[in-house]
Scaffold this active site. Structure first.
Site, short mmCIF file in Angstrom:
data_model
loop_
_atom_site.label_atom_id
_atom_site.label_comp_id
_atom_site.label_asym_id
_atom_site.label_seq_id
_atom_site.Cartn_x
_atom_site.Cartn_y
_atom_site.Cartn_z
N ASN A 8 5.56 5.27 10.22
CA ASN A 8 5.07 4.62 9.00
C ASN A 8 6.18 4.69 7.95
OD1 ASN A 8 3.78 3.88 6.64
ND2 ASN A 8 2.43 5.67 6.55
N LYS A 29 6.28 3.40 5.12
CA LYS A 29 5.76 3.36 3.74
C LYS A 29 6.55 2.34 2.91
CE LYS A 29 4.16 8.05 4.28
NZ LYS A 29 3.69 9.28 3.64
N HIS A 58 -5.14 5.10 5.10
CA HIS A 58 -4.14 6.16 4.89
C HIS A 58 -4.49 6.92 3.62
CE1 HIS A 58 -0.35 8.12 3.99
NE2 HIS A 58 -0.04 7.96 5.26
N GLU A 81 -2.82 7.86 1.24
CA GLU A 81 -2.24 7.31 0.00
C GLU A 81 -3.04 6.11 -0.48
OE1 GLU A 81 1.72 7.04 1.58
OE2 GLU A 81 1.82 9.23 1.59
N GLU A 137 -4.76 13.33 9.57
CA GLU A 137 -3.64 13.62 8.67
C GLU A 137 -4.13 14.49 7.52
OE1 GLU A 137 -0.35 10.53 9.17
OE2 GLU A 137 -1.68 9.79 7.61
N GLY A 161 3.98 14.52 3.70
CA GLY A 161 5.15 14.45 2.82
C GLY A 161 5.47 15.75 2.11
N SER A 175 3.99 15.64 8.14
CA SER A 175 5.29 16.33 8.28
C SER A 175 5.67 16.61 9.72
CB SER A 175 5.31 17.60 7.42
OG SER A 175 5.11 17.28 6.06
C1 PEP Z 1 2.08 9.70 6.80
O1 PEP Z 1 2.20 9.30 5.67
O2 PEP Z 1 1.37 9.08 7.61
C2 PEP Z 1 2.79 10.91 7.15
C3 PEP Z 1 2.36 11.61 8.15
O3 PEP Z 1 3.86 11.25 6.36
P1 PEP Z 1 4.88 12.47 6.61
O4 PEP Z 1 5.24 12.48 8.06
O5 PEP Z 1 6.05 12.17 5.71
O6 PEP Z 1 4.16 13.71 6.22
#
Ligand code: PEP
Length: 253
Positions: A9, A11, A96, A98, A168, A174, A214
């Site tokens: 992703n 973003k 997601h 976000e 998640e 992040g 992460s």
């Molecule tokens: C995500 O936004 O789907 C995600 C898992 O981000 P990150 O790997 O940066 O934590």
């Protein structure tokens, strides 16, 4: 047997030139394309068609990061599922954290987006997961159950098997903090149990459940080794070809 999926992703990152360069680097690094693991990249909307052109003769799949609940019409700034389908997209992220956090997307709206995606033969990557306060309160199972019920459990069995679920935990996105393999496995098993209770074991065993939060080259092996972790939704680490390729290799092990 579920095929592992590693989805990057991107973003809201990269210029057009950088997006194409990253795509080239990934394709070069992936050849010969690994068997037994599916790879998807999810660039920002403006780059979808040019990335689609680059990957069209490869097994790499294209994903989008969001879609409208509406198919067409006067919804300035929105992008619909039929549009994504016509641009060569296979997967679309729905819900997601976000989108939930910054754009107020929740419950019924996410169910509509899931329906819109499926109606256009897109495969939803439906995200769920708890913020830190909810985990500290020990309400993470209740919240994830509610997110699944609100967003997905209206679907008939033949539709739910097309959905990929991404667990998640918001506190791991992040932040550099990752759920331990034990925490990930515990929640993934819980999610699969919810699927089994609603749709039966046979259906539940077919649904892929990705971990996101992460994921990086150092932790991917131990996360992907968990019985109910069927790959990863990768944010930050998908922006660097070398790191993302290592994560893909971890899924192929
Ligand atoms: C995500 O936004 O789907 C995600 C898992 O981000 P990150 O790997 O940066 O934590």
């Amino acid at each position: 047997m579920r095929t592992k999926l590693v989805a990057g992703n991107w973003k809201m990152n990269k210029t057009a030139a950088e997006a194409l360069q990253l795509t080239d680097e990934l394709l070069n690094g992936l050849r010969p394309f690994p068997a037994g693991v599916e790879v998807a990249i999810m660039p920002p909307f403006p780059y979808l068609m040019s990335v689609a052109e680059k990957i069209k003769t490869t097994p790499v799949k294209l994903g989008a990061q969001n879609c409208s609940e509406h198919p067409w019409g006067a919804y300035t700034g929105e992008v619909s599922a039929p549009m994504l389908k016509s641009a060569g997209v296979t997967y679309v992220i729905i819900g997601h954290s976000e989108r939930r956090q910054y754009f107020g997307e929740e419950g019924a709206l996410l169910a509509q987006k899931t329906d819109a995606a499926l109606a256009s033969q897109l495969l939803p990557v439906f995200c769920c997961g708890e913020p830190l306060v909810v985990r500290e309160d020990n309400r993470h199972f209740d919240l994830v159950k509610m997110q699944l019920e609100e967003g997905l459990f209206h679907l008939p069995p033949e539709a739910i098997t097309k959905v990929v679920i991404a667990y998640e935990p918001v506190w791991a996105i992040g932040t550099g903090k990752t759920a331990t393999p034990a925490q990930a496995q515990e929640m993934h098993a819980f999610i699969r149990r919810q699927l089994a209770d609603k749709y039966g074991n046979q259906v539940a065993e077919q649904v892929r459940i990705l971990y996101g939060g992460s994921v990086n080259a150092a932790n991917a092996n131990s996360l992907f080794a968990c019985a109910d972790v069927d790959g990863g939704l990768v944010g930050g680490a998908s922006l660097k070809a070398a790191e993302f390729l290592q994560i893909v290799r971890a899924a192929g092990n």
